[in-house]
Design a protein around this motif. Structure first.
Motif, short mmCIF file in Angstrom:
data_model
loop_
_atom_site.label_atom_id
_atom_site.label_comp_id
_atom_site.label_asym_id
_atom_site.label_seq_id
_atom_site.Cartn_x
_atom_site.Cartn_y
_atom_site.Cartn_z
N HIS A 166 3.78 7.90 -5.18
CA HIS A 166 3.72 9.14 -5.95
C HIS A 166 3.00 10.24 -5.16
CE1 HIS A 166 -0.07 7.10 -6.78
NE2 HIS A 166 -0.59 8.29 -7.12
N LEU A 167 1.98 9.87 -4.40
CA LEU A 167 1.30 10.86 -3.57
C LEU A 167 2.24 11.38 -2.48
CD1 LEU A 167 -2.19 9.13 -3.16
CD2 LEU A 167 -1.57 10.97 -4.73
N ILE A 168 3.02 10.47 -1.94
CA ILE A 168 3.98 10.90 -0.91
C ILE A 168 5.01 11.85 -1.50
CG2 ILE A 168 5.76 10.08 0.69
CD1 ILE A 168 4.15 7.52 1.00
N GLN A 169 5.49 11.53 -2.72
CA GLN A 169 6.46 12.42 -3.36
C GLN A 169 5.87 13.79 -3.64
OE1 GLN A 169 7.80 10.31 -6.81
NE2 GLN A 169 9.11 8.88 -5.64
N ALA A 170 4.61 13.82 -4.14
CA ALA A 170 3.96 15.11 -4.39
C ALA A 170 3.81 15.92 -3.11
CB ALA A 170 2.59 14.88 -5.04
N GLU A 171 3.42 15.26 -2.05
CA GLU A 171 3.28 15.95 -0.77
C GLU A 171 4.63 16.46 -0.27
OE1 GLU A 171 0.61 16.82 0.81
OE2 GLU A 171 -0.71 15.86 -0.66
N LYS A 195 0.83 -1.21 0.00
CA LYS A 195 0.00 0.00 0.00
C LYS A 195 0.86 1.25 0.00
CE LYS A 195 -4.13 1.84 2.21
NZ LYS A 195 -5.12 1.67 3.30
N HIS A 210 5.34 19.64 -2.24
CA HIS A 210 4.60 20.76 -1.65
C HIS A 210 5.22 21.22 -0.34
CE1 HIS A 210 1.74 20.41 -4.82
NE2 HIS A 210 1.15 19.30 -4.36
N GLU A 244 2.07 1.75 -3.46
CA GLU A 244 1.03 2.31 -4.32
C GLU A 244 0.86 3.81 -4.10
OE1 GLU A 244 -2.45 0.10 -3.51
OE2 GLU A 244 -1.78 -1.73 -4.53
N GLN A 245 1.06 4.26 -2.91
CA GLN A 245 0.88 5.66 -2.58
C GLN A 245 2.19 6.45 -2.61
OE1 GLN A 245 -2.16 6.83 -2.14
NE2 GLN A 245 -3.08 4.78 -2.32
#
Length: 407
Positions: A328-333, A322, A336, A325-326
Motif C-alpha cells: 500500500h505504501l508503494i501504491q501511494a508513492e 515484506k 504521488h 506488507e509495504q
C-alpha cells in the motif's frame, strides 16, 4: 697391409728414449749417433787394416796394388760417409721442421680443445647452478608444504580432541550453524536456544513471516557411532558400528519429531544440521534407509552448504512478505509520482507557451530593427545643401539647411 704413414715415422723418430745430462735424447738423435759411431768404427778398422797392410807392404811389394785399391775404397767410403752425414743432417732438419709444424698444429688443436672445453665447462657450470637453484626452490616449496602439513596435523588433532567429547562436539556443530545463520540473516529473524511450550530448547528457531510458525533447527548430530564406523577394523566391528549408528540416528530423529514439531508453534518440518560435508555424503551413500526414515518423520538432513541454500530461500520468502506488507505504501508513492509527472507536464506546457510568446516578441523586435536599419540607410543617402542668398550677411538672416539628394 699398407706402409706406415709419414706421421708414424715422425712420431717414432721423436720418441724420447732416455735423458742424458738433463737433456732428452730421441730415437732420431740416437740413430744419428749410432750411425756416426758405426762409421767411426769402420774407419778405425780400415785404418788399422791399412797400417797392417803398409807394414806388410814394406816387406812385400806385391801388396802395393791392394793397398792402392783399399785406399780408393777408403776414399769412397769417406765420401759415402760425408754424403750420409749430410743426408742425416738434412733428415734431422726435415724432421725438426716437421716436429715444429706438428707441435704447432698440436698446440693449436690443444688451444681449440681447451677453449671448447672451457665453454663446455662454463655451460655445464651454468646448468648445474640453474639446476641447484631449481632444487633449492623445490626444497623451499617442500619445506613450506611440510610446515603446512604439520600445522594441519596439529589442527586435525585439535579437531579430533574437540569431537571426542559429546559436549564439545555439540558446541562445534552449534558454532558452525550459528556462524552460517548469523552471516546470512538479520538478528530479528532467528533465535538461538529459544524455549518452546513443551520446555524443549532447539538450537535455533527461524521466524517465518506473516505470523507463520517458526522453523526448528537441531545441530546435535550423533557422531559416536559414526566414528566407530571409521575406526572399524574387522567385519564384526563394522556390523556392530552400523547397528549402533542406526539405533542412535533413529532415536535422535524420534526425539526431534517429539520435541520440535509442535502444531501451531513450529513448522511441520525440522532441520537436522550435519557439520561436515563428508559425513553428509557418507550418510546419503551408505545409509539411504535412515535418510528416507528422516524424510518420513519430516526431518530434513542438511549439510553446511544446504543450510546456506535453505537460508537464502527463506530470505527470499521474507523479502517477498515484506514487500507485500509495504504494497500500500508503494501504491501511494506511485500515485504521488503520477501527480508529480502531471504537474511536470503542465509546467512544461506553460514553459513552451512562454517560449512561443518570446519567439513572437523576438520576431517583432527584428521587424522594428529592420525598419530602423532601412531609415538609417535613407538618412545616409541624403546630402547637406548650401543655404539660399549666398553672399548675404550671415548675421542678418538665420541659417537655413537645404537637403538635396545625391546625384
Amino acid at each position: 697391409m699398407g706402409l706406415p704413414s709419414e706421421s708414424f715415422y715422425v712420431c717414432f723418430m721423436n720418441e724420447i728414449l732416455f735423458e742424458f745430462g738433463g737433456r732428452p735424447v730421441t730415437v732420431l738423435e740416437t740413430a744419428i749417433a749410432g750411425g756416426l759411431l758405426l762409421l767411426t768404427l769402420i774407419v778405425w778398422l780400415v785404418l788399422k787394416t791399412m797400417r797392417e797392410i803398409r807394414l806388410r807392404a814394406e816387406t812385400d811389394t806385391a801388396s802395393a796394388e791392394r793397398i792402392h785399391e783399399l785406399e780408393s775404397h777408403l776414399s769412397q767410403l769417406l765420401k759415402s760417409q760425408g754424403e750420409m752425414t749430410g743426408r742425416m743432417q738434412t733428415m734431422a732438419e726435415v724432421f725438426g721442421s716437421r716436429q715444429s709444424d706438428m707441435m704447432r698444429a698440436v698446440n693449436e688443436r690443444l688451444d681449440g680443445m681447451g677453449h671448447k672445453l672451457g665453454l663446455s665447462m662454463a655451460d655445464t657450470s651454468k646448468q648445474t647452478q640453474e639446476g641447484l637453484r631449481h632444487v633449492h626452490e623445490r626444497l623451499a616449496v617442500i619445506d613450506r608444504a611440510q610446515r603446512t602439513i604439520t600445522d594441519l596435523s596439529g589442527q586435525v588433532g585439535q579437531l579430533q580432541a574437540i569431537l571426542s567429547s559429546k559436549q564439545t562436539r555439540g558446541a562445534f556443530g552449534q558454532g558452525r550453524m550459528e556462524a552460517i545463520i548469523q552471516d546470512q540473516m538479520a538478528p530479528s529473524t532467528y533465535s538461538f536456544q529459544a524455549t518452546l511450550s513443551n520446555n524443549s530448547r532447539p538450537d535455533c528457531l527461524i521466524h517465518m513471516p506473516n505470523g507463520a510458525p517458526s522453523l526448528a533447527v537441531d545441530a546435535k548430530f550423533p557422531l559416536e557411532a559414526f566414528n566407530l564406523l571409521r575406526k572399524a577394523e574387522s567385519d564384526d566391528q563394522l556390523k556392530y558400528a552400523q547397528a549402533q549408528f542406526r539405533r542412535d540416528f533413529s532415536k535422535h530423529i524420534q526425539d526431534i519429531g517429539e520435541k520440535y514439531l509442535l502444531p501451531g508453534e513450529t513448522q511441520d518440518t525440522a532441520f537436522l544440521f550435519v557439520p561436515s560435508e563428508s559425513v553428509f555424503a557418507e550418510l546419503n551413500e551408505s545409509f539411504e534407509d535412515l535418510v528416507q526414515k528422516a524424510h518420513r518423520a519430516r526431518v530434513v538432513i542438511v549439510s553446511p552448504s544446504l543450510l546456506m541454500l535453505s537460508i537464502q530461500v527463506i530470505q527470499s520468502v521474507l523479502r517477498d512478505a515484506k514487500m507485500r506488507e509495504q504494497a500500500h505504501l508503494i501504491q501511494a508513492e506511485v500515485g504521488h509520482l503520477i501527480a508529480d509527472v502531471s504537474r511536470l507536464n503542465d509546467r512544461v506546457g506553460k514553459l513552451q507557451s512562454h517560449f512561443a510568446q518570446a519567439n513572437k516578441d523576438i520576431d517583432q523586435i527584428l521587424i522594428s530593427t529592420d525598419k530602423i536599419s532601412k531609415r538609417s540607410r535613407k538618412i545616409e543617402d541624403l546630402e547637406l545643401g548650401e543655404p539660399e542668398g549666398k553672399g548675404q550677411d550671415v548675421s542678418a538672416s538665420e541659417p537655413q539647411l537645404a537637403l538635396t539628394p545625391k546625384s
